[in-house]
Design an enzyme around this catalytic site. Structure first.
Site, PDB file in Angstrom:
ATOM      1  N   ASP A  66       6.286   5.503   1.354  1.00  0.00           N
ATOM      2  CA  ASP A  66       7.688   5.103   1.283  1.00  0.00           C
ATOM      3  C   ASP A  66       7.797   3.600   1.519  1.00  0.00           C
ATOM      4  O   ASP A  66       6.833   2.951   1.928  1.00  0.00           O
ATOM      5  CB  ASP A  66       8.579   5.912   2.233  1.00  0.00           C
ATOM      6  CG  ASP A  66       8.215   5.751   3.698  1.00  0.00           C
ATOM      7  OD1 ASP A  66       7.128   5.200   4.001  1.00  0.00           O
ATOM      8  OD2 ASP A  66       9.012   6.172   4.551  1.00  0.00           O
ATOM      9  N   TYR A  68       8.633  -0.223   2.915  1.00  0.00           N
ATOM     10  CA  TYR A  68       8.679  -0.866   4.228  1.00  0.00           C
ATOM     11  C   TYR A  68      10.108  -0.835   4.755  1.00  0.00           C
ATOM     12  O   TYR A  68      11.067  -0.930   3.989  1.00  0.00           O
ATOM     13  CB  TYR A  68       8.201  -2.310   4.123  1.00  0.00           C
ATOM     14  CG  TYR A  68       6.766  -2.465   3.659  1.00  0.00           C
ATOM     15  CD1 TYR A  68       5.701  -2.009   4.429  1.00  0.00           C
ATOM     16  CD2 TYR A  68       6.484  -3.085   2.445  1.00  0.00           C
ATOM     17  CE1 TYR A  68       4.388  -2.172   4.006  1.00  0.00           C
ATOM     18  CE2 TYR A  68       5.173  -3.256   2.010  1.00  0.00           C
ATOM     19  CZ  TYR A  68       4.123  -2.796   2.804  1.00  0.00           C
ATOM     20  OH  TYR A  68       2.833  -2.955   2.378  1.00  0.00           O
ATOM     21  N   PHE A  79       3.158  -1.169  -1.512  1.00  0.00           N
ATOM     22  CA  PHE A  79       2.273  -2.083  -0.797  1.00  0.00           C
ATOM     23  C   PHE A  79       2.675  -3.559  -0.921  1.00  0.00           C
ATOM     24  O   PHE A  79       2.094  -4.412  -0.252  1.00  0.00           O
ATOM     25  CB  PHE A  79       0.807  -1.906  -1.232  1.00  0.00           C
ATOM     26  CG  PHE A  79       0.234  -0.573  -0.883  1.00  0.00           C
ATOM     27  CD1 PHE A  79      -0.164  -0.277   0.409  1.00  0.00           C
ATOM     28  CD2 PHE A  79       0.117   0.420  -1.854  1.00  0.00           C
ATOM     29  CE1 PHE A  79      -0.673   0.975   0.735  1.00  0.00           C
ATOM     30  CE2 PHE A  79      -0.397   1.673  -1.530  1.00  0.00           C
ATOM     31  CZ  PHE A  79      -0.795   1.951  -0.237  1.00  0.00           C
ATOM     32  N   HIS A 190      -6.840   5.734   3.395  1.00  0.00           N
ATOM     33  CA  HIS A 190      -5.720   4.796   3.305  1.00  0.00           C
ATOM     34  C   HIS A 190      -6.169   3.418   3.789  1.00  0.00           C
ATOM     35  O   HIS A 190      -6.987   3.311   4.708  1.00  0.00           O
ATOM     36  CB  HIS A 190      -4.557   5.306   4.162  1.00  0.00           C
ATOM     37  CG  HIS A 190      -3.250   4.662   3.835  1.00  0.00           C
ATOM     38  ND1 HIS A 190      -2.893   3.431   4.333  1.00  0.00           N
ATOM     39  CD2 HIS A 190      -2.225   5.075   3.052  1.00  0.00           C
ATOM     40  CE1 HIS A 190      -1.697   3.115   3.869  1.00  0.00           C
ATOM     41  NE2 HIS A 190      -1.267   4.090   3.092  1.00  0.00           N
TER      42      HIS A 190
END
Length: 224
Positions: A66, A68, A79, A190
């Site tokens: 989701d 920031y 990202f 991740h």
């Protein structure tokens, strides 16, 4: 519903916009704003990933969770944060992996729009989030995942030779929507520091370009 999204995606996803869940999703967002909550990213950037990567340019999908949730960060690309914003730890690790794989010196720019404009769909599973430290995954039950799962299924069914980069356990759950006889799925931990560095050495950026070259497609210039 007249959704403001790039035209090729608007045509492809038209059936989703007519479904009850999408109307309920839009109503929920309006209700949160009316209740005084700040939502990220700004409304004009919610569908930025689609705007920057039209269907006919699509080569790669990088799936995030989701947006920031701090001021000025979310820009509708997984990202990515605007240049001048402090680099998030996950993005720092992504850049380190690119450097280690390819010997590329990254500029420190944090805006990943140049990747998107080369055909990298920077897709979050949830396209909005409530602002603040308690906002993480705050919109996970609004219906966004039904929409973005439909996006992944559409790509799987109607495109070929797309490279999906699935980082972390959440992203890996989306593999069930991808026809691996037509597409390429690269999985890794991740890039978050919480993964203890397990992302490093994944080789995904080099491997992605090797796949694209094998298909006669232009590789991605990962340097920013």
């Amino acid at each position: 519903m007249n959704v403001k999204i790039e035209e090729s995606w608007k045509a492809a996803l038209a059936p989703e916009f007519e479904k009850p869940y999408f109307s309920a999703l839009a109503q929920a967002l309006h209700a949160e704003k009316a209740a005084g909550y700040t939502i990220y990213p700004p409304g004009n950037l919610i569908f930025n990933a689609f705007e920057r990567t039209p269907l006919d340019s699509l080569k790669v999908v990088i799936l995030g969770q989701d947006p920031y949730h701090n001021p000025g960060e979310a820009m509708g690309l997984s990202f990515s944060v605007p240049n001048g914003i402090k680099m998030p730890p996950s993005l720092r690790n992504i850049f380190k992996e690119i450097h280690d794989e390819l010997g590329v010196e990254m500029s420190g720019n944090t805006d990943l729009t140049p990747w998107a404009e080369q055909g990298v769909l920077l897709l979050n599973a949830m396209l909005t989030v409530r602002a603040g430290s308690d906002g993480a995954a705050s919109h996970k039950n609004l219906g966004w995942q039904q929409f973005t799962d439909a996006v992944i299924r559409y790509i799987s069914d109607n495109c070929s030779g797309v490279v999906f980069l699935l980082w972390g356990n959440f992203a890996r759950t989306k593999k069930v929507f991808i026809d691996t006889t037509k597409h390429y799925v690269l999985e890794a931990a991740h890039p978050s520091p919480l993964a203890g560095g397990a992302f490093f050495g994944c080789g995904h950026f080099r491997r992605t370009n090797e796949i694209l070259l094998s298909l006669g497609r232009t590789p991605i210039d990962w340097k920013l």
